[in-house]
Enzyme design. Structure first.
Site, PDB file in Angstrom:
ATOM      1  N   LYS A 160      34.888  42.381  34.545  1.00 18.30           N
ATOM      2  CA  LYS A 160      36.150  42.940  34.063  1.00 18.30           C
ATOM      3  C   LYS A 160      35.921  43.976  32.957  1.00 18.30           C
ATOM      4  CE  LYS A 160      38.628  38.817  35.479  1.00 18.30           C
ATOM      5  NZ  LYS A 160      39.571  37.770  35.061  1.00 18.30           N
ATOM      6  N   ASN A 190      39.047  37.177  29.959  1.00 13.28           N
ATOM      7  CA  ASN A 190      37.923  36.586  30.651  1.00 13.28           C
ATOM      8  C   ASN A 190      37.068  37.696  31.247  1.00 13.28           C
ATOM      9  OD1 ASN A 190      36.334  35.075  32.486  1.00 13.28           O
ATOM     10  ND2 ASN A 190      37.900  33.486  32.463  1.00 13.28           N
ATOM     11  N   TYR A 235      45.299  39.087  42.622  1.00 14.74           N
ATOM     12  CA  TYR A 235      45.802  37.919  41.892  1.00 14.74           C
ATOM     13  C   TYR A 235      47.114  37.384  42.466  1.00 14.74           C
ATOM     14  CZ  TYR A 235      42.279  38.806  38.310  1.00 14.74           C
ATOM     15  OH  TYR A 235      41.098  38.976  37.631  1.00 14.74           O
ATOM     16  N   GLU A 279      38.949  38.422  49.206  1.00 13.82           N
ATOM     17  CA  GLU A 279      38.719  39.329  48.088  1.00 13.82           C
ATOM     18  C   GLU A 279      37.719  40.435  48.444  1.00 13.82           C
ATOM     19  OE1 GLU A 279      37.701  36.560  44.993  1.00 13.82           O
ATOM     20  OE2 GLU A 279      39.760  35.820  44.863  1.00 13.82           O
TER      21      GLU A 279
END
Length: 142
Positions: free
Chosen positions: A3, A106, A43, A120
């Site tokens: 991320k 995170n 998500y 994904e």
């Protein structure tokens, strides 16, 4: 996926090195700026949860490094390497335990099942962006 916090802190190489040293085989890698649409699709299972907007905002706030890894029992092993989602529960020695201090920021995403991984991967990569290669000896060493 690494991320934005990992990219911002210049930890991409360190995290990839840890996964390679464990024996994971990297078959897909790209840096990208995530669109709101992709983040919402990724998500989707959290759409009704109160943290959904913050999650989407964070993952779209800067570049991410999308990756596909292979290993025996890959999902379970990757999740152990990543550690618990909550930093206070992530053990030292795990990626989150060593580099993460805020749940909302995170630093790494890992699929939670083989089915999630397949979904994904299809969101983040085209088939021609994945390379299932053999090492120079033609053997699995991991």
């Amino acid at each position: 996926m690494l991320k934005p916090g990992v990219v911002n802190r210049r930890l991409v190489g360190e995290v990839i090195e840890r996964l390679e040293k464990k024996g994971f085989k990297l078959v897909g890698l790209k840096m990208m700026q995530v669109s709101n649409e992709l983040a919402c699709s990724h998500y989707a299972e959290h759409k009704e949860k109160p943290f959904f907007g913050e999650l989407v905002d964070y993952v779209t706030s800067g570049p991410v490094v999308a990756m596909v890894w292979q290993a025996d029992d890959c999902v379970a092993l990757m999740r152990k390497m990543c550690g618990a989602t909550k930093p206070s529960e992530a053990m030292p020695g795990t990626i989150r335990g060593d580099y993460c201090s805020h749940t909302s920021h995170n630093i790494i995403h890992a699929s939670d099942s083989d089915e999630s991984a397949a979904r994904e991967i299809a969101l983040w990569f085209n088939e021609n962006e994945l390379i299932d290669w053999d090492d120079c000896c033609g053997e699995k060493w991991y």
